[in-house]
Each structure stands twice: as structure tokens, then as C-alpha cells.
Design an enzyme around this catalytic site. Structure first.
Site, PDB file in Angstrom:
ATOM      1  N   GLU A 143      29.062 -18.441   0.334  1.00  0.00           N
ATOM      2  CA  GLU A 143      27.951 -17.481   0.351  1.00  0.00           C
ATOM      3  C   GLU A 143      26.612 -18.169   0.120  1.00  0.00           C
ATOM      4  O   GLU A 143      26.380 -18.731  -0.951  1.00  0.00           O
ATOM      5  CB  GLU A 143      28.162 -16.434  -0.743  1.00  0.00           C
ATOM      6  CG  GLU A 143      27.034 -15.418  -0.842  1.00  0.00           C
ATOM      7  CD  GLU A 143      27.181 -14.494  -2.034  1.00  0.00           C
ATOM      8  OE1 GLU A 143      26.451 -13.479  -2.075  1.00  0.00           O
ATOM      9  OE2 GLU A 143      28.011 -14.774  -2.924  1.00  0.00           O
ATOM     10  N   ASP A 179      25.332 -12.008   2.734  1.00  0.00           N
ATOM     11  CA  ASP A 179      24.667 -11.073   1.836  1.00  0.00           C
ATOM     12  C   ASP A 179      23.306 -10.704   2.439  1.00  0.00           C
ATOM     13  O   ASP A 179      22.412 -11.544   2.541  1.00  0.00           O
ATOM     14  CB  ASP A 179      24.491 -11.706   0.454  1.00  0.00           C
ATOM     15  CG  ASP A 179      23.979 -10.728  -0.578  1.00  0.00           C
ATOM     16  OD1 ASP A 179      22.870 -10.184  -0.369  1.00  0.00           O
ATOM     17  OD2 ASP A 179      24.656 -10.508  -1.593  1.00  0.00           O
ATOM     18  N   GLN A 205      27.623  -8.189   2.067  1.00  0.00           N
ATOM     19  CA  GLN A 205      27.163  -7.531   0.847  1.00  0.00           C
ATOM     20  C   GLN A 205      25.759  -6.980   1.066  1.00  0.00           C
ATOM     21  O   GLN A 205      25.007  -7.485   1.899  1.00  0.00           O
ATOM     22  CB  GLN A 205      27.181  -8.497  -0.341  1.00  0.00           C
ATOM     23  CG  GLN A 205      28.599  -8.855  -0.773  1.00  0.00           C
ATOM     24  CD  GLN A 205      28.648  -9.816  -1.938  1.00  0.00           C
ATOM     25  OE1 GLN A 205      27.799 -10.695  -2.083  1.00  0.00           O
ATOM     26  NE2 GLN A 205      29.652  -9.675  -2.783  1.00  0.00           N
ATOM     27  N   GLU A 241      26.580  -4.539  -3.710  1.00  0.00           N
ATOM     28  CA  GLU A 241      26.280  -5.477  -4.794  1.00  0.00           C
ATOM     29  C   GLU A 241      24.796  -5.370  -5.130  1.00  0.00           C
ATOM     30  O   GLU A 241      23.988  -6.206  -4.744  1.00  0.00           O
ATOM     31  CB  GLU A 241      26.639  -6.911  -4.396  1.00  0.00           C
ATOM     32  CG  GLU A 241      26.556  -7.873  -5.570  1.00  0.00           C
ATOM     33  CD  GLU A 241      26.697  -9.336  -5.164  1.00  0.00           C
ATOM     34  OE1 GLU A 241      27.532 -10.029  -5.736  1.00  0.00           O
ATOM     35  OE2 GLU A 241      25.956  -9.767  -4.254  1.00  0.00           O
TER      36      GLU A 241
END
Length: 270
Positions: A143, A179, A205, A241
């Protein structure tokens, strides 16, 4: 709409950790994720998943001393043995929780460590982890995280860098965790990046910007991005998140479809 997973490290913090599983299911989530399960007994976590009919979407490999500020050890020279032991721990938890993928945090690299040395260690650790996890039937993800606001010094910061690292590792068992919040900060161009790399993205995310709050509180057009994911046929989970601006439940309007066409939260009865 995509399938959403509640990140229990950030949502439902008004409850103790194990009780967050109950709260997430009660709010309509069908999957959960979190930074780490390792401080809790495997059987206790597994029992909460079963009781609530929840899927374990994701968790991280052991990431060092979180309380002391560490955010992963995969790119830290000298921590290779600890990293490899952590993989075995993660496999034990993943099997018990029925989790098919784990995320590897590269880590915050101290200024005195040469970046090339950190990259070499990261690549070698990922080669080992991808192979070991593939043998266990578990996907490995990496990530990119922004180093401008949330994690100064974090080694892996853009999707381009992550894809280059993935190419160097050369494993079919290494995927991208994308993300939207972090990549909005670092590079923008969200829709095109997702589309061009969909086959390498195993988890998404979300959080809005600025503030890292729930969708609809900032400038990111989430209705467009959710529709975009559907149009592309993205089949993975989308992890919520974010830091609730108020209480978790009060901020879930986006989940029930009360986002307007520009991604702003709308009154639920309009």
C-alpha cells in the site's frame, strides 16, 4: 455499489475492539478489516466473525512497534528475521479467520538509512513473503501511503512506485492496495489510475479529503468513483478507513446512498 468493509481500527471506536464486530454488522457491513489482530486471541476474533456472519477482508502483516511509531518493517535493513517471523504469525491468523489477503506496510525509513538499501531490502522481503503466502493460499498486497500529511518518511508513497516495486519482485502473488485518500493527496488522477491497473488492485480503501473523514465531507467525488468501480467490474472489497467526523453511526449516510451527485452528503429524506 461496491462491497464495503468496515475498518475497525478507525470506525466504531466508541466500542471495545471485539464489540466493534457486532456494531459493524448492525450497521449493515458484511466485512471488516483493521490494522492488526495480533493483540487478540485468534479464537476470540474468529468467534466474533462467525457470530455476525462477517468476512475478514484484510489485515496487515506485523508492522513493528506501532505504539512507538513504527508503521511497518519491510523496508528496514536489519529487520529481515523479524519480518519473516511475522509472516508465519500472519498466516496463522489468516487461516483461522478465513482471510485470503494481507497487506504489507513498507515502513517509515529513518533519514540515516540509504533509500537504495531500503528498496533492496523491501524487494527481497516481498519476494520471500509473496512466495510463502502463495504456498499458504494467501494474497500479498502493498500500500502506498502519503508522506505529506499522515506518515512523513514512509517509504512507499505513490502507485507508480508501488507498481515498479511489484515489477522488480516479479511475483504473480503481489497486488496493490489502492487507498483513494492517500493517492488523492499524492498524485490525483484516481479514476484513470484505477482503470489502468485494475488487474493489479486487490483492495481499495476510502476516506475523503481534507480531514480523512467519511465520504461526502470533502472534495472527492465518491458517487462517480463508486460507479466507476462498478463499471470496471471491480470485485474486491472497498474498505471504509476514515476518521468519523462525529459518531460512526451518524456519519454512515454515504453507505445508505445519501450522497449527492457531486459527492456531498445530502439530507436523507431528499
Amino acid at each position: 455499489m461496491p462491497r464495503f468493509s468496515a475498518n475497525l481500527s478507525m470506525l466504531f471506536q466508541e466500542h471495545d475492539f471485539l464489540d466493534r464486530f457486532d456494531a459493524a454488522a448492525g450497521a449493515g457491513f458484511t466485512a471488516v478489516e483493521y490494522v492488526s489482530p495480533y493483540g487478540h486471541e485468534i479464537d476470540a476474533v474468529a468467534a466474533r466473525l462467525r457470530r455476525n456472519g462477517l468476512t475478514q477482508a484484510l489485515f496487515n502483516l506485523p508492522a513493528g512497534d506501532w505504539a512507538a511509531g513504527e508503521r511497518g518493517i519491510a523496508a528496514l535493513p536489519g529487520r529481515e528475521g523479524e519480518f519473516r517471523r511475522g509472516i508465519e504469525t500472519a498466516i496463522d491468523y489468516a487461516r483461522a479467520l478465513g482471510c485470503g489477503q494481507v497487506n504489507c506496510l513498507a515502513g517509515i525509513v529513518p533519514a540515516e538509512i540509504d533509500r537504495n538499501a531500503a528498496r533492496t531490502v523491501f524487494v527481497e522481503n516481498l519476494k520471500f513473503a509473496a512466495d510463502r503466502l502463495e504456498n499458504a493460499g494467501i494474497r500479498l498486497l502493498i500500500e502506498p501511503i502519503n508522506d505529506r500529511i499522515d506518515m512523513p518518511g514512509f517509504f512507499l508513497t505513490t502507485s507508480r512506485q508501488a507498481l515498479e516495486i511489484m515489477e522488480a519482485v516479479g511475483s504473480p502473488n503481489l497486488f496493490l492496495q489502492y487507498d483513494i485518500y492517500h493517492m488523492h493527496v499524492m498524485e490525483g488522477d484516481l479514476a484513470r489510475t484505477i482503470e489502468e491497473n485494475l488487474d493489479r488492485i486487490a483492495h481499495v480503501q476510502i476516506a475523503d479529503y481534507p480531514g480523512r473523514h467519511e465520504p461526502g465531507t470533502g472534495e472527492i467525488d465518491f458517487p462517480f468513483l463508486f460507479d466507476h468501480l462498478d463499471r470496471l467490474g471491480y470485485a474486491g472489497w472497498v474498505g471504509a478507513e476514515y476518521r468519523p467526523k462525529g459518531g460512526t453511526m451518524e456519519g454512515l449516510g454515504w453507505l445508505s446512498g445519501t450522497l449527492g451527485h457531486k459527492g456531498r452528503l445530502q439530507d436523507a429524506d431528499h
